[in-house]
Scaffold this motif. Structure first.
Motif, PDB file in Angstrom:
ATOM      1  N   GLU A   1       0.823  -1.206   0.000  1.00  0.00           N
ATOM      2  CA  GLU A   1       0.000   0.000   0.000  1.00  0.00           C
ATOM      3  C   GLU A   1       0.862   1.264   0.000  1.00  0.00           C
ATOM      4  O   GLU A   1       0.558   2.238  -0.674  1.00  0.00           O
ATOM      5  CB  GLU A   1      -0.945   0.006   1.211  1.00  0.00           C
ATOM      6  CG  GLU A   1      -2.064  -1.018   1.119  1.00  0.00           C
ATOM      7  CD  GLU A   1      -2.895  -0.846  -0.144  1.00  0.00           C
ATOM      8  OE1 GLU A   1      -3.276   0.314  -0.443  1.00  0.00           O
ATOM      9  OE2 GLU A   1      -3.146  -1.849  -0.830  1.00  0.00           O
ATOM     10  N   LYS A   2       1.965   1.214   0.770  1.00  0.00           N
ATOM     11  CA  LYS A   2       2.886   2.352   0.792  1.00  0.00           C
ATOM     12  C   LYS A   2       3.518   2.554  -0.586  1.00  0.00           C
ATOM     13  O   LYS A   2       3.740   3.687  -1.022  1.00  0.00           O
ATOM     14  CB  LYS A   2       3.994   2.139   1.840  1.00  0.00           C
ATOM     15  CG  LYS A   2       3.558   2.421   3.263  1.00  0.00           C
ATOM     16  CD  LYS A   2       4.762   2.410   4.192  1.00  0.00           C
ATOM     17  CE  LYS A   2       4.371   2.774   5.615  1.00  0.00           C
ATOM     18  NZ  LYS A   2       5.563   2.814   6.515  1.00  0.00           N
ATOM     19  N   SER A   3       3.813   1.449  -1.270  1.00  0.00           N
ATOM     20  CA  SER A   3       4.394   1.520  -2.613  1.00  0.00           C
ATOM     21  C   SER A   3       3.461   2.257  -3.550  1.00  0.00           C
ATOM     22  O   SER A   3       3.880   3.117  -4.341  1.00  0.00           O
ATOM     23  CB  SER A   3       4.668   0.110  -3.155  1.00  0.00           C
ATOM     24  OG  SER A   3       5.601  -0.575  -2.340  1.00  0.00           O
ATOM     25  N   LYS A   4       2.172   1.937  -3.480  1.00  0.00           N
ATOM     26  CA  LYS A   4       1.186   2.593  -4.347  1.00  0.00           C
ATOM     27  C   LYS A   4       1.066   4.085  -4.012  1.00  0.00           C
ATOM     28  O   LYS A   4       0.887   4.915  -4.906  1.00  0.00           O
ATOM     29  CB  LYS A   4      -0.159   1.893  -4.215  1.00  0.00           C
ATOM     30  CG  LYS A   4      -0.154   0.472  -4.800  1.00  0.00           C
ATOM     31  CD  LYS A   4      -1.510  -0.206  -4.656  1.00  0.00           C
ATOM     32  CE  LYS A   4      -1.491  -1.596  -5.294  1.00  0.00           C
ATOM     33  NZ  LYS A   4      -2.791  -2.299  -5.163  1.00  0.00           N
ATOM     34  N   GLU A   5       1.174   4.427  -2.723  1.00  0.00           N
ATOM     35  CA  GLU A   5       1.128   5.835  -2.321  1.00  0.00           C
ATOM     36  C   GLU A   5       2.315   6.594  -2.908  1.00  0.00           C
ATOM     37  O   GLU A   5       2.173   7.733  -3.379  1.00  0.00           O
ATOM     38  CB  GLU A   5       1.146   5.953  -0.801  1.00  0.00           C
ATOM     39  CG  GLU A   5      -0.150   5.509  -0.120  1.00  0.00           C
ATOM     40  CD  GLU A   5      -0.042   5.544   1.388  1.00  0.00           C
ATOM     41  OE1 GLU A   5       0.987   6.077   1.900  1.00  0.00           O
ATOM     42  OE2 GLU A   5      -0.943   5.042   2.068  1.00  0.00           O
ATOM     43  N   LYS A   6       3.487   5.978  -2.881  1.00  0.00           N
ATOM     44  CA  LYS A   6       4.693   6.615  -3.411  1.00  0.00           C
ATOM     45  C   LYS A   6       4.602   6.841  -4.915  1.00  0.00           C
ATOM     46  O   LYS A   6       5.128   7.828  -5.441  1.00  0.00           O
ATOM     47  CB  LYS A   6       5.936   5.771  -3.077  1.00  0.00           C
ATOM     48  CG  LYS A   6       6.302   5.760  -1.601  1.00  0.00           C
ATOM     49  CD  LYS A   6       6.687   7.149  -1.125  1.00  0.00           C
ATOM     50  CE  LYS A   6       7.039   7.157   0.357  1.00  0.00           C
ATOM     51  NZ  LYS A   6       7.392   8.527   0.836  1.00  0.00           N
ATOM     52  N   ILE A   7       3.943   5.927  -5.619  1.00  0.00           N
ATOM     53  CA  ILE A   7       3.749   6.098  -7.061  1.00  0.00           C
ATOM     54  C   ILE A   7       2.944   7.365  -7.324  1.00  0.00           C
ATOM     55  O   ILE A   7       3.243   8.145  -8.235  1.00  0.00           O
ATOM     56  CB  ILE A   7       3.047   4.865  -7.673  1.00  0.00           C
ATOM     57  CG1 ILE A   7       3.981   3.651  -7.643  1.00  0.00           C
ATOM     58  CG2 ILE A   7       2.608   5.149  -9.112  1.00  0.00           C
ATOM     59  CD1 ILE A   7       3.329   2.364  -8.105  1.00  0.00           C
ATOM     60  N   GLU A   8       1.904   7.591  -6.532  1.00  0.00           N
ATOM     61  CA  GLU A   8       1.056   8.774  -6.713  1.00  0.00           C
ATOM     62  C   GLU A   8       1.835  10.063  -6.467  1.00  0.00           C
ATOM     63  O   GLU A   8       1.585  11.079  -7.103  1.00  0.00           O
ATOM     64  CB  GLU A   8      -0.156   8.703  -5.771  1.00  0.00           C
ATOM     65  CG  GLU A   8      -1.119   7.557  -6.059  1.00  0.00           C
ATOM     66  CD  GLU A   8      -1.682   7.607  -7.460  1.00  0.00           C
ATOM     67  OE1 GLU A   8      -2.000   8.717  -7.926  1.00  0.00           O
ATOM     68  OE2 GLU A   8      -1.784   6.546  -8.096  1.00  0.00           O
TER      69      GLU A   8
ATOM     70  N   GLU B   1      -0.384  -0.942 -16.114  1.00  0.00           N
ATOM     71  CA  GLU B   1      -1.634  -0.189 -16.220  1.00  0.00           C
ATOM     72  C   GLU B   1      -1.690   0.911 -15.153  1.00  0.00           C
ATOM     73  O   GLU B   1      -2.197   2.002 -15.399  1.00  0.00           O
ATOM     74  CB  GLU B   1      -2.821  -1.145 -16.065  1.00  0.00           C
ATOM     75  CG  GLU B   1      -4.195  -0.521 -16.264  1.00  0.00           C
ATOM     76  CD  GLU B   1      -4.440  -0.058 -17.697  1.00  0.00           C
ATOM     77  OE1 GLU B   1      -5.304   0.812 -17.893  1.00  0.00           O
ATOM     78  OE2 GLU B   1      -3.744  -0.562 -18.602  1.00  0.00           O
ATOM     79  N   TYR B   2      -1.128   0.609 -13.970  1.00  0.00           N
ATOM     80  CA  TYR B   2      -1.182   1.531 -12.832  1.00  0.00           C
ATOM     81  C   TYR B   2      -0.330   2.772 -13.069  1.00  0.00           C
ATOM     82  O   TYR B   2      -0.652   3.861 -12.581  1.00  0.00           O
ATOM     83  CB  TYR B   2      -0.708   0.796 -11.575  1.00  0.00           C
ATOM     84  CG  TYR B   2      -1.086   1.453 -10.278  1.00  0.00           C
ATOM     85  CD1 TYR B   2      -2.387   1.375  -9.787  1.00  0.00           C
ATOM     86  CD2 TYR B   2      -0.148   2.168  -9.531  1.00  0.00           C
ATOM     87  CE1 TYR B   2      -2.745   1.974  -8.589  1.00  0.00           C
ATOM     88  CE2 TYR B   2      -0.496   2.778  -8.336  1.00  0.00           C
ATOM     89  CZ  TYR B   2      -1.797   2.678  -7.870  1.00  0.00           C
ATOM     90  OH  TYR B   2      -2.154   3.284  -6.691  1.00  0.00           O
ATOM     91  N   ILE B   3       0.769   2.649 -13.837  1.00  0.00           N
ATOM     92  CA  ILE B   3       1.710   3.770 -14.004  1.00  0.00           C
ATOM     93  C   ILE B   3       1.602   4.454 -15.363  1.00  0.00           C
ATOM     94  O   ILE B   3       2.334   5.408 -15.629  1.00  0.00           O
ATOM     95  CB  ILE B   3       3.170   3.301 -13.816  1.00  0.00           C
ATOM     96  CG1 ILE B   3       3.583   2.408 -14.992  1.00  0.00           C
ATOM     97  CG2 ILE B   3       3.370   2.606 -12.491  1.00  0.00           C
ATOM     98  CD1 ILE B   3       5.074   2.259 -15.147  1.00  0.00           C
TER      99      ILE B   3
END
Length: 458
Positions: free
Chosen positions: A293-300, A324-326
């Motif tokens: 979840e932290k990884s996804k937050e950092k991507i944003e 797809e996410y990036i």
């Protein structure tokens, strides 16, 4: 008044060191330090010449020796604050430094507020607000380029450009108002045409400064870069290779990295805040799930995403989900483990930009030079120079955007020719907004807020 008190603070970092510097500024600086200083030559500081130093000892109220020091004196306005300034060079360390500072307070000085030395330099007209803000950027600089860029701003490079633009706006305003005052000369159309030409030139300069804002933000704060991918594709190996040290644990066990690891690296002067993240995958492990979840937050939050794919394996659903996410971010794709036999069907990467794909081996440091060059091309067009003017401050950026809007509105008004006096209202607003950058038209409470972010010794 509080603004005219004599202030003092430690100007160097607190802790064990060879030397600490205590700065005292104000019209009573010499008088206050003279009360607690015993010179080796027995002379008073009151007859001390500017830009000279004296050796002696600091004493307490009971005449006990506190420390052996060297005192320097700079007479205003030729000092940092443009006030009389005395600096006490004592031995470093918490006990000695605090004892000397305590004696200075007892002699009549008060503790400086955060940024008050620099604020006084601004209020006394020695520097403008953009130069003052550059001081904190110099202190916080993460690379040599960051420091040089901040130093150029502290010398007034941005101020010069802003003042030139304000001068041009003032000239257009003067022509418009002169035309309005003498309507019998029937100069509205000529004034409007000339005004549009001049304002478009100003607008081009404002746009040029705004275009530098993204680069300036990176130079000041660092390029927020996050390394993502599914577990065991080589993210931590890449971080270690970029840092040229073992910062992250590397094993063959998927999910070794469970939390984000942040470090700064330097690419030709560009500070890169690089984040190694936990591998993104579906997992039942509670700790690893938090890391994902932290990884996804950092991507944003990231300015740049480095997606790592294992070239020795076929793409699976987890890889495709991350792609797809990036897809809407700025990204670089590293096909890692090119030292191994490849089984990936690269045709499946057709939706990714070919120029953003690099073959690497993080284990052998292959492809790192290409990665660094690509990052420079993406954000700095391949060239980074401290001589260029960069807008590094969000406050400056906002003021430029407001001025741009005012100028565009004025051009629209002038193009209609009639009621050209309305254009001068917009141009006065643009002139005021640009003045906020140098502090010539900024409210006092905002100025106080800016200096509150400084450290005590500045």
């Amino acid at each position: 008044m509080k603004e005219f008190d004599t202030i003092a603070a430690v100007a160097t970092s607190i802790g064990e060191a060879g030397v600490s510097i205590i700065r005292v500024s104000g019209d009573k600086a010499r008088e206050i330090v003279d009360k607690i200083f015993v010179a080796k030559n027995g002379k008073s500081l009151m007859d001390m010449k500017t830009y000279t130093m004296r050796y002696g000892h600091i004493i307490d109220e009971n005449k006990n020796l506190i420390d052996e020091v060297i005192v320097s004196f700079m007479k205003g306005p030729r000092s940092f604050t443009a006030e009389d300034t005395v600096e006490i060079n004592c031995h470093g360390g918490l006990v000695v430094t605090n004892s000397v500072l305590k004696s200075v307070f007892k002699a009549g000085a008060r503790l400086a507020e955060p940024g008050e030395f620099t604020k006084r330099a601004f209020l006394n007209g020695r520097i403008d607000l953009s130069q003052a803000e550059a001081v904190i950027d110099i202190i916080n600089a993460k690379t040599e380029l960051s420091a040089k860029s901040a130093l150029m701003q502290s010398k007034g490079k941005i101020s010069i450009e802003i003042n030139e633009l304000r001068g041009k706006l003032l000239g257009v305003i003067a022509h418009i108002e002169a035309t309005v005052d003498y309507p019998e000369d029937d100069l509205e159309e000529v004034t409007a045409e000339n005004g549009v030409i001049e304002l478009k030139a100003v607008l081009n300069e404002v746009n040029r400064l705004l275009e530098s804002a993204e680069e300036g933000k990176i130079i000041r704060e660092g390029l927020k870069t996050v390394i993502v991918g599914k577990p065991n594709v080589g993210k931590s190996s890449l971080l270690n290779a970029l840092l040229m040290e073992t910062r992250a644990i590397v094993t063959d066990v998927p999910g070794t990295t469970r939390d984000v690891i942040e470090e700064y690296i330097n690419i030709d002067g560009i500070p890169i805040q690089i984040v190694d993240t936990a591998g993104i995958r579906e997992t039942e492990d509670i700790v690893e799930k938090i890391g994902v979840e932290k990884s996804k937050e950092k991507i944003e939050e990231a300015d740049l995403v480095i997606l790592m794919l294992d070239r020795s394996r076929q793409l699976d659903d987890e890889d495709k989900e991350i792609i797809e996410y990036i897809k809407d971010k700025k990204y670089v794709v590293l096909l890692n483990k090119c030292d191994l036999e490849g089984s990936m069907n690269e045709a499946e990467l057709k939706n990714l930009k070919p120029e953003s794909i690099i073959r690497t081996s993080a284990k052998n440091s292959d492809g790192l030079k290409e990665l660094k060059n690509l990052i420079k091309d993406m954000f700095f067009k391949g060239e980074v120079s401290a001589e260029d003017v960069y807008v590094t401050n969000n406050r400056h950026k906002e003021a430029l955007y407001n001025a741009k809007s005012n100028i565009e509105s004025a051009i629209d008004t002038l193009n209609m020719t009639f009621a050209i006096d309305l254009a001068s209202i917009d141009l006065r607003s643009a002139w005021t907004n640009l003045g906020q950058i140098t502090g010539e038209s900024l409210q006092e409470d905002i100025i106080d807020k800016i200096f509150a972010e400084f450290c005590l010794g500045k």
